[in-house]
Design a protein around this motif. Structure first.
Motif, PDB file in Angstrom:
ATOM      1  N   UNK A   1       9.060 -12.309  28.354  1.00  0.00           N
ATOM      2  CA  UNK A   1       8.716 -11.474  29.521  1.00  0.00           C
ATOM      3  C   UNK A   1       7.720 -10.368  29.175  1.00  0.00           C
ATOM      4  N   UNK A   2       7.091 -10.464  28.025  1.00  0.00           N
ATOM      5  CA  UNK A   2       6.034  -9.536  27.648  1.00  0.00           C
ATOM      6  C   UNK A   2       4.702 -10.286  27.673  1.00  0.00           C
ATOM      7  N   UNK A   3       3.605  -9.547  27.615  1.00  0.00           N
ATOM      8  CA  UNK A   3       2.296 -10.189  27.605  1.00  0.00           C
ATOM      9  C   UNK A   3       2.187 -11.189  26.452  1.00  0.00           C
ATOM     10  N   UNK A   4       1.600 -12.336  26.713  1.00  0.00           N
ATOM     11  CA  UNK A   4       1.515 -13.387  25.708  1.00  0.00           C
ATOM     12  C   UNK A   4       0.678 -12.945  24.506  1.00  0.00           C
ATOM     13  N   UNK A   5       1.171 -13.254  23.324  1.00  0.00           N
ATOM     14  CA  UNK A   5       0.468 -12.888  22.089  1.00  0.00           C
ATOM     15  C   UNK A   5      -0.919 -13.519  22.023  1.00  0.00           C
ATOM     16  N   UNK A   6      -1.083 -14.710  22.632  1.00  0.00           N
ATOM     17  CA  UNK A   6      -2.352 -15.423  22.532  1.00  0.00           C
ATOM     18  C   UNK A   6      -3.484 -14.726  23.286  1.00  0.00           C
ATOM     19  N   UNK A   7      -3.178 -13.702  24.084  1.00  0.00           N
ATOM     20  CA  UNK A   7      -4.249 -12.980  24.767  1.00  0.00           C
ATOM     21  C   UNK A   7      -5.188 -12.301  23.768  1.00  0.00           C
ATOM     22  N   UNK A   8      -4.667 -11.964  22.598  1.00  0.00           N
ATOM     23  CA  UNK A   8      -5.529 -11.274  21.634  1.00  0.00           C
ATOM     24  C   UNK A   8      -6.316 -12.220  20.732  1.00  0.00           C
ATOM     25  N   UNK A   9      -6.052 -13.532  20.805  1.00  0.00           N
ATOM     26  CA  UNK A   9      -6.748 -14.475  19.936  1.00  0.00           C
ATOM     27  C   UNK A   9      -8.264 -14.459  20.157  1.00  0.00           C
ATOM     28  N   UNK A  10      -8.690 -14.432  21.433  1.00  0.00           N
ATOM     29  CA  UNK A  10     -10.118 -14.518  21.748  1.00  0.00           C
ATOM     30  C   UNK A  10     -10.698 -13.184  22.212  1.00  0.00           C
ATOM     31  N   UNK A  11      -9.900 -12.115  22.113  1.00  0.00           N
ATOM     32  CA  UNK A  11     -10.349 -10.834  22.641  1.00  0.00           C
ATOM     33  C   UNK A  11     -11.626 -10.342  21.984  1.00  0.00           C
ATOM     34  N   UNK A  12     -11.739 -10.495  20.675  1.00  0.00           N
ATOM     35  CA  UNK A  12     -12.938 -10.032  19.965  1.00  0.00           C
ATOM     36  C   UNK A  12     -14.183 -10.748  20.487  1.00  0.00           C
ATOM     37  N   UNK A  13     -14.051 -12.058  20.765  1.00  0.00           N
ATOM     38  CA  UNK A  13     -15.194 -12.820  21.283  1.00  0.00           C
ATOM     39  C   UNK A  13     -15.569 -12.332  22.681  1.00  0.00           C
ATOM     40  N   UNK A  14     -14.574 -12.057  23.524  1.00  0.00           N
ATOM     41  CA  UNK A  14     -14.850 -11.562  24.868  1.00  0.00           C
ATOM     42  C   UNK A  14     -15.522 -10.191  24.812  1.00  0.00           C
TER      43      UNK A  14
ATOM     44  N   UNK B   1       3.696  -9.182  14.944  1.00  0.00           N
ATOM     45  CA  UNK B   1       3.304  -9.031  16.340  1.00  0.00           C
ATOM     46  C   UNK B   1       2.097  -8.106  16.410  1.00  0.00           C
ATOM     47  N   UNK B   2       1.062  -8.531  17.116  1.00  0.00           N
ATOM     48  CA  UNK B   2      -0.128  -7.709  17.285  1.00  0.00           C
ATOM     49  C   UNK B   2      -0.090  -7.022  18.642  1.00  0.00           C
ATOM     50  N   UNK B   3      -0.820  -5.929  18.732  1.00  0.00           N
ATOM     51  CA  UNK B   3      -0.859  -5.186  19.984  1.00  0.00           C
ATOM     52  C   UNK B   3      -1.561  -6.019  21.057  1.00  0.00           C
ATOM     53  N   UNK B   4      -0.924  -6.154  22.212  1.00  0.00           N
ATOM     54  CA  UNK B   4      -1.486  -6.888  23.345  1.00  0.00           C
ATOM     55  C   UNK B   4      -1.449  -5.963  24.558  1.00  0.00           C
ATOM     56  N   UNK B   5      -2.576  -5.810  25.243  1.00  0.00           N
ATOM     57  CA  UNK B   5      -2.649  -4.884  26.375  1.00  0.00           C
ATOM     58  C   UNK B   5      -3.091  -5.603  27.643  1.00  0.00           C
ATOM     59  N   UNK B   6      -2.826  -4.981  28.768  1.00  0.00           N
ATOM     60  CA  UNK B   6      -3.231  -5.524  30.055  1.00  0.00           C
ATOM     61  C   UNK B   6      -4.748  -5.553  30.180  1.00  0.00           C
ATOM     62  N   UNK B   7      -5.439  -4.690  29.433  1.00  0.00           N
ATOM     63  CA  UNK B   7      -6.904  -4.673  29.441  1.00  0.00           C
ATOM     64  C   UNK B   7      -7.461  -5.991  28.940  1.00  0.00           C
ATOM     65  N   UNK B   8      -6.770  -6.630  28.011  1.00  0.00           N
ATOM     66  CA  UNK B   8      -7.226  -7.924  27.500  1.00  0.00           C
ATOM     67  C   UNK B   8      -7.252  -8.961  28.620  1.00  0.00           C
ATOM     68  N   UNK B   9      -6.212  -8.969  29.437  1.00  0.00           N
ATOM     69  CA  UNK B   9      -6.175  -9.907  30.563  1.00  0.00           C
ATOM     70  C   UNK B   9      -7.318  -9.610  31.522  1.00  0.00           C
ATOM     71  N   UNK B  10      -7.621  -8.339  31.723  1.00  0.00           N
ATOM     72  CA  UNK B  10      -8.706  -7.936  32.614  1.00  0.00           C
ATOM     73  C   UNK B  10     -10.057  -8.374  32.054  1.00  0.00           C
ATOM     74  N   UNK B  11     -10.278  -8.134  30.753  1.00  0.00           N
ATOM     75  CA  UNK B  11     -11.540  -8.522  30.122  1.00  0.00           C
ATOM     76  C   UNK B  11     -11.770 -10.026  30.199  1.00  0.00           C
ATOM     77  N   UNK B  12     -10.698 -10.791  30.178  1.00  0.00           N
ATOM     78  CA  UNK B  12     -10.803 -12.245  30.180  1.00  0.00           C
ATOM     79  C   UNK B  12     -10.724 -12.837  31.588  1.00  0.00           C
ATOM     80  N   UNK B  13     -10.804 -11.939  32.588  1.00  0.00           N
ATOM     81  CA  UNK B  13     -10.815 -12.347  33.997  1.00  0.00           C
ATOM     82  C   UNK B  13      -9.576 -13.147  34.378  1.00  0.00           C
ATOM     83  N   UNK B  14      -8.445 -12.763  33.820  1.00  0.00           N
ATOM     84  CA  UNK B  14      -7.197 -13.436  34.128  1.00  0.00           C
ATOM     85  C   UNK B  14      -6.461 -12.703  35.244  1.00  0.00           C
ATOM     86  N   UNK B  15      -5.665 -13.430  35.966  1.00  0.00           N
ATOM     87  CA  UNK B  15      -4.861 -12.834  37.029  1.00  0.00           C
ATOM     88  C   UNK B  15      -3.774 -11.965  36.414  1.00  0.00           C
ATOM     89  N   UNK B  16      -3.409 -10.897  37.110  1.00  0.00           N
ATOM     90  CA  UNK B  16      -2.320 -10.052  36.634  1.00  0.00           C
ATOM     91  C   UNK B  16      -0.968 -10.549  37.143  1.00  0.00           C
TER      92      UNK B  16
END
Length: 286
Positions: free
Chosen positions: A199-212, A174-189
């Protein structure tokens, strides 16, 4: 460099290195190895290969043998016994009135220990439960509490994307996933949009985080003062993936909006960081 083989003990588990000795193996072969839990049955995930010594956790243990027909038969018998143990444990949990959810039961390969995995909101005093189970199975009993992410990984399910859960198919850790990732990717909270089965933040949020993060460095943020063809304006909105920005020119009373390529404007003053939206209670980290 050291020759090793990689072994997995479950489908989405970690890969552990072992010394193959004189054996040549193929991916998918069954092997018997010695671990801290005793003899274990595993499947080859990485065939004979050489790796840097720095990647090896010493001492490197050798495999005991290639799995025989008798080993496969024992593995199947253990799986049947695990189902029976699960049902018995469920009844005992109810009898003891414990507020816990049994998730999985696992026999060690040699049958010397049974592990019961469960989830619970807090600490559970299960000492009497262990005594009851030990009196029934006449072997060592171990209860392990797991988190909701590990529960999802163990049980498996279909995610909101329509595919099997990443954690139960190919994610080893499991990789660290933060609410900031959703914010950087312009996703709704909105929790229903960015939460997984656990019921936790989806792991896939960190897949494209480096690109964002890389793209965000090339696009002026909201509120930045920019200049375009000699005219100054303020960034009203950003479209990171397209590299576009929406800039407000003119006066407050008569604003004029233009969509521009971020490369075509000169940044005069960076915008202030946007305040984080209030994080819904269910998305806050434990």
């Amino acid at each position: 460099m050291t020759e090793v083989i990689g072994v997995k003990f479950n489908k989405a588990g970690k890969i552990y290195y072992f010394d193959p000795k004189e054996h040549k193996v193929n991916i998918g072969d069954g092997v018997i190895v010695k671990t801290s839990r005793g003899l274990e049955f595993g499947y080859v995930a990485v065939k004979n290969t050489e790796v840097e010594d720095s990647e090896i956790v010493t001492p490197l243990k050798p495999i005991v043998r290639l799995a025989t027909e008798a080993d496969f038969e024992r593995l199947e018998k253990n799986k049947e016994k695990e189902k029976e143990a699960f049902e018995i444990a469920l009844k005992k949990i109810q009898e003891h009135g414990l507020d816990m959810k049994l998730v999985n039961t696992e026999y060690t390969f040699d049958g010397s220990k049974i592990l019961f995995y469960f989830t619970a909101d807090g600490r559970i005093d299960f000492r009497e439960l262990v005594k009851s189970l030990a009196s029934i199975f006449r072997t060592r009993i171990e209860l392990r509490q797991m988190g909701v992410r590990d529960e999802a990984k163990t049980l498996g399910a279909i995610g909101i994307c329509g595919r099997p859960l990443c954690c139960s198919t190919f994610l080893n850790d499991f990789h660290s996933v933060s609410i900031r990732m959703a914010k950087d990717q312009s996703l709704s909270l909105n929790p229903t949009k960015i939460s997984g089965i656990c019921s936790r933040l989806m792991c896939c949020l960190q897949y494209e985080q480096a690109a964002y993060e890389d793209l965000l460095k090339k696009v002026p943020g909201k509120g930045a003062l920019v200049e375009y063809e000699g005219e100054r304006g303020t960034v009203a909105e950003t479209f990171v993936l397209k590299g576009l920005i929406k800039v407000k020119f003119g006066t407050q009373e008569e604003p004029v909006f233009k969509f521009l390529d971020a490369k075509d404007v000169k940044v005069l003053k960076k915008g202030k960081a946007e305040p984080m939206e209030e994080i819904p209670e269910e998305l806050r980290e434990d």
